[in-house]
Enzyme design. Structure first.
Site, PDB file in Angstrom:
ATOM      1  CD  GLU A  98      -3.368  -1.060   2.028  1.00 53.19           C
ATOM      2  OE1 GLU A  98      -3.400  -0.100   2.709  1.00 53.19           O
ATOM      3  OE2 GLU A  98      -4.160  -1.540   1.661  1.00 53.19           O
ATOM      4  CD  GLU A 121      -4.368  -5.940   3.295  1.00 51.31           C
ATOM      5  OE1 GLU A 121      -5.110  -5.061   3.628  1.00 51.31           O
ATOM      6  OE2 GLU A 121      -3.053  -5.847   3.490  1.00 51.31           O
TER       7      GLU A 121
HETATM    8  C1  NOJ Z   1      -4.991  -2.440   4.423  1.00 49.95           C
HETATM    9  C2  NOJ Z   1      -3.688  -2.534   5.292  1.00 49.95           C
HETATM   10  O1  NOJ Z   1      -2.580  -3.322   4.410  1.00 49.95           O
HETATM   11  C3  NOJ Z   1      -3.706  -3.482   6.299  1.00 49.95           C
HETATM   12  O2  NOJ Z   1      -2.643  -3.360   7.190  1.00 49.95           O
HETATM   13  C4  NOJ Z   1      -5.004  -2.961   7.245  1.00 49.95           C
HETATM   14  O3  NOJ Z   1      -5.166  -3.380   8.574  1.00 49.95           O
HETATM   15  C5  NOJ Z   1      -6.390  -3.042   6.499  1.00 49.95           C
HETATM   16  N1  NOJ Z   1      -5.939  -2.523   5.286  1.00 49.95           N
HETATM   17  C6  NOJ Z   1      -7.176  -2.787   7.073  1.00 49.95           C
HETATM   18  O4  NOJ Z   1      -7.433  -1.203   7.057  1.00 49.95           O
END
Ligand code: NOJ
Length: 489
Positions: A207, A395
Site C-alpha cells: 500500500e 487483501e
Molecule cells: C490495509 C492494510 O494493508 C492493513 O494493514 C490494514 O489493517 C487493512 N487495510 C484494514 O484497514
C-alpha cells in the site's frame, strides 16, 4: 475480452466436455472445476471459482506479532508513533498484539482448519536488520524460517510481503530519504536469498499511498507528518523506487522460480452505470488517479498529466529510476476494500468521480464504503490497462461490530454479507477470464488496526486480547465452507 479462454472453459464445463473442448490434451485435467453440489455429472457450474483458485488469509508483522523487544528486533516508526500520546485510539500499540511471535503455530492451525491454501504475512524489517541495514540478526530470520517451515508442513503456501509499514527508526529521515529505498533493496535481496528455496511469492511493499501520503501528507499514520506537496511527491517517488530496486534485488538474490510482485491499494474505480462510455471513463480515472503509484510501476514513467499538475512540486527523478520502477512483475496484487464511482463527463479529464455521501453504506471503519463491484472492476481495469500475467487480491475484508454472544462466539453476519457480495464480483472476474489467481481475506484474526488501535477489528477469528485466545467467528465458518466447495452458493 475476446473469445473464450481456458479458464472460462475450466469453470463452465464438466471434465469430459473440457477434455473434448481442449482437443483431449491431458494438461487441462488439473484445472478442472471442483464438482459442485447439485451439478451432477459435471454439468456447467456458473457459480464455481477456478479449480486451482488460491484461497488464503492475510496479516502483517506489526499488527499481530508483538514481541517488539525480543531477540534483537530493532525499533520502528510504529513503535514510536503508537507510544506517542494521542496518536492511536485508546493508546493502542503493537507491543503484544496477537502474540504471534510466540503463537505462530496456533495461527497455522487456524489456517489449516479453514482449509486455506496460502498465507500472506509480512516480515518485520527490523527483526532482520535491527538498524535497517548492516549486520543481519539471525534470531529474527530464525523466526520467519520457523513460520515458513510450519506453513509448508501444513500444506500452506507462504506469500511474503517485505514491507508493511514498520520502518526501522535507524534509517534516518525515513521515506524522506532516498537512501531508504537503497536500504530496502539490500534487505529485499538478502531475504530473497535466505527464503526463496521455500517462498515462491514475494511482494515488495504494501500500500504505497498509506506509507507515503497518509504518513507524510495527512499524517494519520507513522511518522505523522504533514509536509508540503514537493516533499510528498519526493516521498512517493522514494516509495516506488524502493519497490523497483527491490524487484531487481529480489531477482538477483532469489531462485529463478520465485515470483515477484507488489501489494498495492490502487484507488479503485467503478462505472456508475455499466455502459461503454462510463467504462472508458473508469479506465481513464484508474490510470490518472494512480499516476504516482501503480501507473508509474506498470508503465515505467510518470504521466505527463501528473507532472504538469504538480508543476514545480513534481518529484526529482534520477537517471535509471524509472527503468527500475517499471521492472517487469510476475504478478500484481491488489488490496481492495472500497469503490469510487465514476461517470463519463464533459471535463478536461473526461470523467467525474462521484463523492461518497453521508448515508452511503459503509462498514465499521468510517472510510470503508461498501461496493462489492470494486473487486470485479479492480481486476478488470488493471487487466485491460496493463495486462499483468497474474492478479491476486492480497487483501479484502471489513471491520464490523462484533459483539461476543453468550456462548462465546461472534456471529458476524454483517461481515459474511460483505464477503459474500464482494466475492460474487470476484467470481465474475474469474468467470470472464481475467487472470485472477487467488484471494487473501484480511484478516485471519482481529489485530492492531494502526491508528485505530484495537477499536476496529477485521478478523474472521476473534482474539481475546487479555488471553490471546483465538475463536472462529461465523465468518470463519462461512469462509471454510466457501473454500471447501470452491463456489458461491
Ligand atoms: C490495509 C492494510 O494493508 C492493513 O494493514 C490494514 O489493517 C487493512 N487495510 C484494514 O484497514
Amino acid at each position: 475480452m475476446t473469445g473464450i479462454n481456458r479458464r472460462q472453459l475450466g469453470m463452465g464445463l464438466g471434465a469430459a466436455a473440457l477434455g473434448a473442448a481442449l482437443g483431449g490434451r491431458g494438461a487441462g485435467a488439473q484445472n478442472l472445476p471442483a464438482t459442485a453440489p447439485g451439478a451432477a455429472g459435471g454439468a456447467a457450474d456458473a457459480l464455481a471459482f477456478p479449480a486451482d483458485f488460491l484461497w488464503g488469509c492475510a496479516t502483517a508483522a506489526y499488527q499481530i506479532e508483538g514481541g517488539v523487544k525480543e531477540d534483537g528486533r530493532g525499533e520502528t516508526n510504529w513503535d514510536v508513533f503508537s507510544h506517542t500520546p494521542g496518536k492511536t485510539t485508546d493508546g493502542g500499540t503493537g507491543d503484544i498484539a496477537c502474540g504471534s511471535y510466540h503463537r505462530y503455530e496456533e495461527d497455522i492451525a487456524l489456517l489449516k482448519a479453514l482449509g486455506a491454501k496460502a498465507y500472506r504475512f509480512s516480515v518485520a524489517w527490523s527483526r532482520i536488520f535491527p538498524e535497517g541495514r548492516g549486520k543481519p540478526n539471525q534470531k529474527g530470520l530464525d523466526y520467519y524460517n520457523r513460520l515458513i517451515d510450519g506453513l509448508l508442513a501444513a500444506g500452506i503456501q507462504p506469500h511474503m510481503t517485505l514491507f508493511h509499514w514498520d520502518l526501522p527508526t535507524s534509517l534516518k529521515g525515513g521515506w524522506q530519504s532516498r537512501d531508504t529505498a537503497y536500504a530496502f533493496a539490500d534487505y529485499a535481496g538478502y531475504m530473497a536469498g535466505k527464503v526463496s528455496d521455500r517462498v515462491k511469492h514475494i511482494m515488495t511493499v504494501n500500500e504505497l499511498r498509506c506509507f507515503t501520503d497518509l504518513s507524510y501528507m495527512t499524517g494519520g499514520k507513522a511518522p505523522g507528518l504533514k509536509l508540503p506537496m514537493d516533499q510528498v511527491n519526493q516521498i512517493r517517488h522514494h516509495g516506488v523506487l524502493a519497490h523497483g530496486l527491490g524487484v531487481q534485488a529480489i531477482r538477483a538474490g532469489a531462485r529463478a522460480d520465485t515470483e515477484v510482485g507488489i501489494a498495492d491499494n490502487a484507488t479503485i474505480f467503478v462505472p456508475a452505470i455499466e455502459t461503454s462510455e462510463h467504462i472508458e471513463a473508469t479506465k481513464k480515472a484508474m490510470r490518472e488517479e494512480n499516476a504516482m503509484f501503480l501507473t508509474a510501476i506498470m508503465e515505467g514513467h510518470y504521466l505527463d498529466s501528473y507532472l504538469t499538475a504538480q508543476g514545480a512540486n513534481a518529484p526529482k527523478v534520477k537517471a535509471g529510476d524509472m527503468k527500475a520502477i517499471g521492472s517487469a512483475l510476475d504478478f500484481v496484487s491488489l488490496n481492495i476494500y472500497t469503490p469510487n464511482f465514476v461517470r463519463a463527463a464533459d471535463t478536461p479529464t473526461g470523467y467525474e468521480i462521484l463523492p461518497h455521501l453521508a448515508n452511503s453504506p459503509r462498514m465499521a471503519s468510517p472510510w470503508l464504503y461498501v461496493g462489492p463491484e470494486a473487486l470485479y472492476w479492480g481486476v478488470r481495469t488493471v487487466s485491460e490497462l496493463w495486462q499483468p500475467k497474474k492478479i491476486y487480491i492480497s487483501e479484502n475484508g471489513c471491520s464490523a461490530d462484533d459483539p461476543v454472544a453468550k456462548d462465546g462466539k461472534v456471529y458476524d453476519a454483517d461481515r459474511v454479507m460483505y464477503l459474500r457480495n464482494y466475492l460474487t464480483h470476484l467470481q465474475r472476474a474469474a468467470r470472464e477470464g481475467y487472470p485472477v489467481e487467488g484471494y487473501f481475506l484480511w484478516s485471519l484474526m482481529d489485530n492492531f488496526e494502526w491508528e485505530d488501535g484495537y477499536t476496529k477489528l477485521f478478523g474472521i477469528h476473534h482474539v481475546d486480547f487479555k488471553t490471546l485466545k483465538r475463536t472462529p467467528k461465523l465468518s470463519a465458518d462461512w469462509y471454510r465452507e466457501l473454500i471447501r466447495t470452491n463456489r458461491l452458493v
